[in-house]
Enzyme design. Structure first.
Site, PDB file in Angstrom:
ATOM      1  N   ASP A  13       0.728  -1.235  -0.120  1.00 27.93           N
ATOM      2  CA  ASP A  13      -0.110   0.104   0.109  1.00 27.93           C
ATOM      3  C   ASP A  13       1.074   1.180   0.079  1.00 27.93           C
ATOM      4  OD1 ASP A  13      -1.600   1.871   0.363  1.00 27.93           O
ATOM      5  OD2 ASP A  13      -2.821   1.144   2.111  1.00 27.93           O
ATOM      6  N   CYS A  53      -6.322   4.253  -2.526  1.00 33.23           N
ATOM      7  CA  CYS A  53      -6.790   2.759  -2.246  1.00 33.23           C
ATOM      8  C   CYS A  53      -7.829   2.064  -2.862  1.00 33.23           C
ATOM      9  CB  CYS A  53      -6.567   2.653  -0.861  1.00 33.23           C
ATOM     10  SG  CYS A  53      -4.901   2.998   0.083  1.00 33.23           S
ATOM     11  N   HIS A 103     -10.249  -2.839   2.434  1.00 26.74           N
ATOM     12  CA  HIS A 103     -10.776  -1.346   1.847  1.00 26.74           C
ATOM     13  C   HIS A 103     -11.627  -1.474   0.779  1.00 26.74           C
ATOM     14  CE1 HIS A 103      -8.794   2.824   2.579  1.00 26.74           C
ATOM     15  NE2 HIS A 103     -10.118   2.907   2.737  1.00 26.74           N
ATOM     16  N   ASP A 257      -0.628  -0.550  -4.782  1.00 24.85           N
ATOM     17  CA  ASP A 257      -2.180  -0.106  -5.356  1.00 24.85           C
ATOM     18  C   ASP A 257      -1.900   1.216  -5.790  1.00 24.85           C
ATOM     19  OD1 ASP A 257      -1.611   1.147  -2.605  1.00 24.85           O
ATOM     20  OD2 ASP A 257      -3.443   0.643  -1.704  1.00 24.85           O
TER      21      ASP A 257
END
Length: 469
Positions: A13, A53, A103, A257
């Site tokens: 991430d 995200c 998420h 991401d």
């Protein structure tokens, strides 16, 4: 009957493409990723279309662009259309597993996610979102009681992934391991790894403003430590595949991401605090993307400069797994371009005209539909649509042309060429290519307010979707 390949998809991430040794970062220690790049297809222009995200994850799961799946901001819930990546893999005979950050649920970052909202993933050790890496919660199976990862969650999630791989009994599996790092807070990385990166020794990118250089070095100490931790975990998982002799028949992907500006281009955002992502600069939109599949592609590393974007991942993985791509998918199936003959043609075109065409065309979308949080409107945030090709970045905001960079000549994107007479023809062609992308997606470049109204979304004072607990 041909044995289906396993899939191991590891993604970080907020890890920018530039933050590896193989990509040329002079500071970071990523020995295993460097080795992996020598065995993989290295997509050096992998783009996070909407660099935050939830939009990336929704495009990964659906193969669609944000204005189709509707998740163009964080903390929204992905609808179940019956054709998600996990559902298609499960229907195609795969055991499916997700470990780490999700998420995609939009019901609170600490809330339990019931099986009917897991998009086809059965093995489940997940939390919607946390960046408390040393006191990290998750839910397992169908229990609604949260558990806690032991110690630094990157390590414990990796151990769980190793146990999962070890327990497979012949049926093909698709494992998605989603780390929360190297996303801030940077100082939460293991102390021993932070010691590898004393701030005063770090070399900064040329696009970090002078008055932000001290801050950038402090951030990079922890950021690089998180990256090095991830590198060691990738090594553990790959060695497990080798020990079980399933490496050759496993599609192994490492990516992220979206990226992290880490003070690059700060003056272009806000003089006091810049955004870490959301912006169209390469530190934000470019991510690492390594794909290794020894049974199908040579183990010798190969760079592919054709831009790849998030919606392309689902159809490409499904095709490699021998599963039909559902009609709702908008991304491109790139498997036809991955053999050496095709990529040799794409990378080494024979004429100067062909090279120019390749530089101007085959680009992918970069977009921010609704700036929020630390890049909300009052901090200089703006909605934009753009195109990232092999060579150029061209971006329009709601007022017209905003940015144009020749990334081959100006890799730090320091000189904005927009509306320059010498680049008039190139800008016009890129503008035309961008219009084609938008037309294909029925994107009329509505304002954030218009999009919110159309989708029925409500935002808080930070111009973001309230996510609560």
């Amino acid at each position: 009957m041909e044995l289906k390949p396993n899939i191991v998809y590891i993604f970080a991430d907020q890890m920018r493409a530039q933050a590896t040794g193989y990509a040329g970062d002079p500071n970071v220690q990523t020995p295993y990723l460097n080795k992996l790049s020598e065995e993989s297809l290295n997509f050096s222009n992998a783009v996070s279309n909407c660099p935050i995200c939830t939009p990336y994850r929704a495009s990964l799961m659906s193969g669609q662009f944000p204005l189709t799946h509707g998740l163009f901001m964080n903390d929204l819930c992905l609808p179940d259309n019956g054709h998600s990546l996990g559902q298609e893999l499960k229907a195609g005979g795969y055991n499916t597993a997700w470990i780490g950050k999700w998420h995609l649920d939009g019901h609170g970052r600490k809330s339990y996610i019931p099986p009917e909202r897991r998009q086809g993933f059965d093995y489940w050790k997940v939390l919607e979102c946390t960046h408390d890496y040393n006191d990290s919660r998750y839910y397992s199976g169908e229990s609604e009681e949260p558990l806690t990862w032991e110690g630094y969650d990157v390590y414990s999630q990796t151990d769980d992934a190793l146990n999962y791989i070890n327990s497979r009994n012949g049926k093909p599996f698709a494992l998605f391991l989603s780390f929360g790092t190297p996303h801030d807070p940077y100082d939460s990385a293991p102390e021993a790894l932070k010691a590898l990166y004393p701030a005063e020794s770090l070399e900064l990118r040329k696009n970090v403003a002078e008055h932000r250089r001290s801050q950038a070095r402090e951030q990079l100490t922890g950021y690089y430590a998180h990256v090095t931790a991830i590198d060691s975990c990738v090594e553990k998982i790959d060695k497990k595949l080798k020990s079980l002799k399933i490496q050759d028949n496993t599609i192994f992907v490492f990516t992220s991401d979206h990226g992290d500006l880490l003070e690059s281009h700060n003056l272009a955002v806000h003089p006091e605090r810049g955004s870490r992502k959301q912006m169209p600069y390469d530190e934000s939109v470019l991510v690492p993307f390594l794909l290794r599949y020894p049974a199908k592609y040579s183990s010798a590393g190969r760079e592919i400069t054709l831009p790849l974007c998030a919606p392309d991942i689902m159809p490409t993985l499904l095709s490699l797994a021998g599963i039909a791509v559902p009609g709702v998918v908008e991304g491109r199936n790139l498997t036809v371009l991955l053999d050496e003959a095709a990529t040799d043609y794409l990378e080494d075109t024979v004429s100067q005209r062909d090279r120019l065409d390749a530089d101007l065309k085959q680009g992918v979308l970069v977009a921010n539909y609704h700036p929020f949080a630390d890049w909300r409107t009052e901090r200089g945030g703006k909605a934009y649509r753009g195109i990232r090709t092999r060579r150029y970045t061209y971006v329009r905001d709601l007022n017209g042309p905003w940015l144009l960079f020749d990334n081959r000549q100006d890799s730090f994107q320091l000189e904005n060429l927009v509306n320059r007479e010498a680049y008039k023809e190139i800008q016009e062609q890129l503008d035309g290519e961008l219009n084609l992308l938008l037309s294909n997606q029925q994107d009329n470049f509505e304002s954030p307010e218009e999009l919110r109204k159309r989708w029925g979304y409500h935002v808080d004072d930070f111009e973001e979707i309230p996510y609560g607990d």
